[in-house]
Design a protein around this motif. Structure first.
Motif, PDB file in Angstrom:
ATOM      1  N   PHE A  90       0.863  -1.286  -0.051  1.00 57.68           N
ATOM      2  CA  PHE A  90       0.146   0.114   0.118  1.00 57.68           C
ATOM      3  C   PHE A  90       0.820   1.285   0.130  1.00 57.68           C
ATOM      4  O   PHE A  90       0.321   2.404  -0.181  1.00 57.68           O
ATOM      5  CB  PHE A  90      -0.954   0.069   1.316  1.00 57.68           C
ATOM      6  N   ALA A  91       2.239   1.193   0.223  1.00 58.84           N
ATOM      7  CA  ALA A  91       3.094   1.982   0.160  1.00 58.84           C
ATOM      8  C   ALA A  91       4.071   2.294  -1.140  1.00 58.84           C
ATOM      9  O   ALA A  91       4.746   2.980  -1.290  1.00 58.84           O
ATOM     10  CB  ALA A  91       3.988   2.478   1.290  1.00 58.84           C
ATOM     11  N   SER A  92       3.558   1.187  -1.945  1.00 63.28           N
ATOM     12  CA  SER A  92       4.537   0.916  -3.024  1.00 63.28           C
ATOM     13  C   SER A  92       4.089   1.686  -4.221  1.00 63.28           C
ATOM     14  O   SER A  92       3.098   2.770  -4.330  1.00 63.28           O
ATOM     15  CB  SER A  92       4.325  -0.529  -3.579  1.00 63.28           C
ATOM     16  N   PHE A  93       4.981   1.875  -5.177  1.00 66.39           N
ATOM     17  CA  PHE A  93       4.826   2.946  -6.442  1.00 66.39           C
ATOM     18  C   PHE A  93       3.637   2.612  -7.397  1.00 66.39           C
ATOM     19  O   PHE A  93       2.928   3.583  -7.641  1.00 66.39           O
ATOM     20  CB  PHE A  93       6.211   2.775  -7.283  1.00 66.39           C
ATOM     21  N   PHE A  94       3.125   1.341  -7.431  1.00 62.80           N
ATOM     22  CA  PHE A  94       2.200   1.193  -8.316  1.00 62.80           C
ATOM     23  C   PHE A  94       0.978   0.470  -7.746  1.00 62.80           C
ATOM     24  O   PHE A  94      -0.038   0.034  -8.011  1.00 62.80           O
ATOM     25  CB  PHE A  94       2.469   0.196  -9.654  1.00 62.80           C
ATOM     26  N   GLY A  95       1.102   0.156  -6.276  1.00 66.05           N
ATOM     27  CA  GLY A  95       0.112  -0.403  -5.545  1.00 66.05           C
ATOM     28  C   GLY A  95      -0.253  -1.734  -5.829  1.00 66.05           C
ATOM     29  O   GLY A  95       0.357  -2.652  -6.524  1.00 66.05           O
ATOM     30  N   PRO A  96      -1.484  -2.524  -5.281  1.00 70.38           N
ATOM     31  CA  PRO A  96      -1.613  -3.826  -5.278  1.00 70.38           C
ATOM     32  C   PRO A  96      -2.245  -4.176  -6.634  1.00 70.38           C
ATOM     33  O   PRO A  96      -2.317  -5.277  -6.854  1.00 70.38           O
ATOM     34  CB  PRO A  96      -2.484  -4.059  -4.064  1.00 70.38           C
ATOM     35  N   ASP A  97      -2.770  -3.311  -7.465  1.00 70.38           N
ATOM     36  CA  ASP A  97      -3.529  -3.721  -8.630  1.00 70.38           C
ATOM     37  C   ASP A  97      -3.467  -2.532  -9.835  1.00 70.38           C
ATOM     38  O   ASP A  97      -4.335  -1.662  -9.886  1.00 70.38           O
ATOM     39  CB  ASP A  97      -5.196  -3.711  -8.172  1.00 70.38           C
ATOM     40  N   PRO A  98      -2.240  -2.718 -10.430  1.00 68.34           N
ATOM     41  CA  PRO A  98      -2.045  -1.587 -11.147  1.00 68.34           C
ATOM     42  C   PRO A  98      -2.871  -1.731 -12.587  1.00 68.34           C
ATOM     43  O   PRO A  98      -3.045  -0.617 -13.039  1.00 68.34           O
ATOM     44  CB  PRO A  98      -0.394  -2.155 -11.990  1.00 68.34           C
ATOM     45  N   LEU A  99      -3.531  -2.632 -12.873  1.00 73.86           N
ATOM     46  CA  LEU A  99      -4.306  -2.712 -14.133  1.00 73.86           C
ATOM     47  C   LEU A  99      -5.504  -1.927 -13.849  1.00 73.86           C
ATOM     48  O   LEU A  99      -6.208  -1.233 -14.752  1.00 73.86           O
ATOM     49  CB  LEU A  99      -4.688  -4.130 -14.618  1.00 73.86           C
ATOM     50  N   ASN A 100      -6.100  -2.299 -12.752  1.00 72.24           N
ATOM     51  CA  ASN A 100      -7.304  -1.505 -12.336  1.00 72.24           C
ATOM     52  C   ASN A 100      -7.172  -0.246 -11.952  1.00 72.24           C
ATOM     53  O   ASN A 100      -8.097   0.693 -12.303  1.00 72.24           O
ATOM     54  CB  ASN A 100      -8.117  -2.246 -11.352  1.00 72.24           C
ATOM     55  N   LEU A 101      -6.005   0.269 -11.715  1.00 67.50           N
ATOM     56  CA  LEU A 101      -5.599   1.731 -11.251  1.00 67.50           C
ATOM     57  C   LEU A 101      -5.360   2.265 -12.686  1.00 67.50           C
ATOM     58  O   LEU A 101      -6.000   3.536 -12.935  1.00 67.50           O
ATOM     59  CB  LEU A 101      -4.243   1.807 -10.610  1.00 67.50           C
ATOM     60  N   LEU A 102      -4.977   1.548 -13.522  1.00 69.49           N
ATOM     61  CA  LEU A 102      -4.735   2.125 -14.936  1.00 69.49           C
ATOM     62  C   LEU A 102      -6.265   2.524 -15.403  1.00 69.49           C
ATOM     63  O   LEU A 102      -6.568   3.880 -16.133  1.00 69.49           O
ATOM     64  CB  LEU A 102      -4.114   1.287 -15.890  1.00 69.49           C
ATOM     65  N   GLY A 103      -7.208   1.476 -15.211  1.00 68.02           N
ATOM     66  CA  GLY A 103      -8.676   2.015 -15.829  1.00 68.02           C
ATOM     67  C   GLY A 103      -9.337   3.318 -15.027  1.00 68.02           C
ATOM     68  O   GLY A 103     -10.085   3.871 -15.659  1.00 68.02           O
ATOM     69  N   VAL A 104      -8.927   3.430 -13.681  1.00 68.62           N
ATOM     70  CA  VAL A 104      -9.347   4.544 -13.092  1.00 68.62           C
ATOM     71  C   VAL A 104      -8.715   5.905 -13.652  1.00 68.62           C
ATOM     72  O   VAL A 104      -9.484   6.798 -13.970  1.00 68.62           O
ATOM     73  CB  VAL A 104      -9.328   4.464 -11.356  1.00 68.62           C
ATOM     74  N   VAL A 105      -7.588   5.749 -13.867  1.00 68.62           N
ATOM     75  CA  VAL A 105      -6.929   6.838 -14.473  1.00 68.62           C
ATOM     76  C   VAL A 105      -7.447   7.302 -15.808  1.00 68.62           C
ATOM     77  O   VAL A 105      -7.646   8.432 -15.849  1.00 68.62           O
ATOM     78  CB  VAL A 105      -5.301   6.436 -14.642  1.00 68.62           C
TER      79      VAL A 105
END
Length: 514
Positions: free
Chosen positions: A230-245
């Motif tokens: 949770f303190a990492s650069f891309f977090g636990p779920d980069p793919l869904n993070l990209l979708g939100v972006v």
């Protein structure tokens, strides 16, 4: 309690005063809807930013995605600043201002009708806006419910009524110009407020370094087994993070209440200044909101997301602050919500009046009738959205909440590619625009009704909305290649606005070489 009430009274008084002060600027349709196309860079940039970020972002999205992705959710805010603010000003701002003035279009449906030579597209776009903006408008009230319950212990319907009435007063009285001035003041409040809140949360957790260290120790085995995720650069779920972006950033390119801000730009200089100001505003507000939400896991001992939902994350983080800071936060969230609400109701009412009623339902509609109808519809739209929000709050209706979630995807999916290609590509055709409209609306509606039948990745309304937007970039050129624009003379007339000769000072252009 006195401090919090005092801040609200001052805020509401200033807001209403501005609406009444600038009522002379709303004497005709152009003045009411676009401020006479004479709004300067600071007002335009703040109007863009405050329409972009509302209580939905501060309370809902920041809490939800901060909890899910940790500190990496800050990428959403940076994406909003670069993709959602900087690039639209650079790519859309200037050409939008030039072509919409040339085509004499005051709304996005008017642009589609004039650019593609189709009254059907004009009416269709107005219907899409009417359907999908109302639930989005209703969602603005939801972020206030928990904060008001925390600060005042009052029923949410009181908050709905106060916000609806006050927004209606200053929008109906002063139109777009009063809204822009209020957006500027509300934007200043948002900037100061978010910085103060972030400072308070970090201080509450021992400072920046200590908060990061604590967050790196937070674990949720249902999300990831990796330590420090949770303190990492891309977090636990980069793919869904990209979708939100993609959804929250690229979506602004096709939302009528956002794009319409470019219609009202005053001058060439205003575009450059507006680009810088708008981007800075988004970095602070969006970056700050998601950065703040990323520390939600530090309060996991007092937050039960399973029982109370993601909307409880931010209010719980703020509940222990001083009355003065809580008062500032309440005004911050009110500012964010009222500025977005005012933008949405002006867009909805003007679009429905000018593009649906005028010439279709009401054949002879002079300017006085148009202005009266727009004002009456503002009352109607605010009332409908307030009722929807109250019904959802009282009964827990989930379908409405789902519809709110897909509003951005449906609107931006339908309008983004047709608008962008309409500004740049002469071959863009009416058939391609129709396909974008139909695909986006049907796809996002199906995502509500038959979500379990979708591929796993697209079962999320966020990812589905991002997919609908990106699909337009395939549909528009493909269909236009098969069914190109037929009326080349009309298309050339539309693009002739970019070929007009203007005289500029030498500091802007060196001229021909010796």
């Amino acid at each position: 309690m006195f401090i919090k009430v005092f801040l609200l009274v001052v805020f509401f008084s200033v807001t209403v005063f501005i609406g009444l002060r600038f009522r002379s600027k709303a004497a005709d349709v152009s003045g009411f809807v676009l401020g006479g196309r004479s709004v300067g860079p600071w007002l335009t940039a703040f109007a863009y930013g405050t329409s972009y970020f509302s209580a939905v972002v501060f309370v809902g999205y920041a809490g939800q995605f901060g909890w899910r992705f940790g500190l990496s959710s800050t990428w959403i805010g940076l994406g909003n600043a670069l993709i959602g603010s900087l690039l639209p000003w650079v790519i859309l701002g200037r050409r939008t201002r030039i072509m919409t003035r040339h085509l004499r279009s005051a709304t996005m449906p008017e642009f589609f009708g004039a650019r593609y030579g189709s009254k059907g597209l004009k009416v269709g776009a107005s219907v899409i806006i009417f359907i999908f903006l109302i639930p989005y408008t209703a969602s603005l009230y939801n972020g206030l419910s928990r904060l008001f319950a925390m600060a005042f212990s009052v029923d949410f319907t009181v908050c709905i009524a106060a916000m609806a009435i006050l927004t209606g007063v200053y929008v109906i009285a002063g139109g777009y110009f009063a809204t822009a001035v209020n957006d500027f003041i509300q934007g200043i409040i948002m900037l100061v407020g978010i910085v103060a809140v972030i400072g308070a949360v970090l201080s509450d957790n021992g400072g920046f370094a200590a908060a990061i260290d604590s967050l790196s120790r937070a674990q949720d085995m249902s999300v990831s087994s990796s330590p420090g995720v949770f303190a990492s650069f891309f977090g636990p779920d980069p793919l869904n993070l990209l979708g939100v972006v993609i959804l929250t950033s690229l979506g602004t390119w096709g939302l009528p209440q956002m794009v319409q801000k470019f219609y009202a730009i005053q001058s060439e200089k205003a575009i450059f200044k507006g680009t810088v100001i708008s981007t800075f505003f988004a970095v602070v507000i969006a970056g700050g909101c998601y950065f703040l939400g990323g520390f939600g896991r530090l309060y996991s001992g007092v937050i039960d997301v399973a029982a109370s939902g993601y909307d409880s994350v931010i209010p719980t983080m703020l509940s222990g602050f001083s009355p003065l800071l809580i008062g500032v936060i309440i005004v911050l969230v009110l500012s964010a919500s009222m500025s977005t609400l005012s933008s949405l109701v002006i867009t909805s009412s003007s679009t429905f009046t000018l593009d649906f009623l005028k010439g279709n339902i009401i054949k002879n509609m002079n300017e006085k009738k148009q202005l009266l109808t727009i004002r009456l519809l503002i009352v109607v739209f605010i009332l409908i959205s307030a009722v929807i929000a109250a019904v959802q709050y009282k009964s827990g209706v989930t379908f409405i909440a789902q519809l709110m979630g897909i509003s951005w995807g449906a609107l931006a999916g339908a309008f983004l590619a047709p608008f962008l290609f309409g500004l740049y590509l002469k071959r863009s055709s009416k058939a391609a625009v129709c396909c974008c409209f139909l695909f986006s609306c049907l796809f996002m509606s199906a995502n509500i009704l038959f979500r379990s039948s979708f591929p796993v990745l697209l079962q999320s309304p966020i990812n589905a909305g991002a997919f609908a937007m990106l699909a337009g970039f395939v549909i528009m050129p493909l269909v236009s290649a098969i069914f190109p624009a037929a009326d080349t003379e009309r298309v050339e007339a539309c693009f002739s606005c970019y070929e007009e000769t203007v005289t500029v000072k030498i500091r802007q252009d060196l001229g021909a070489s010796d």
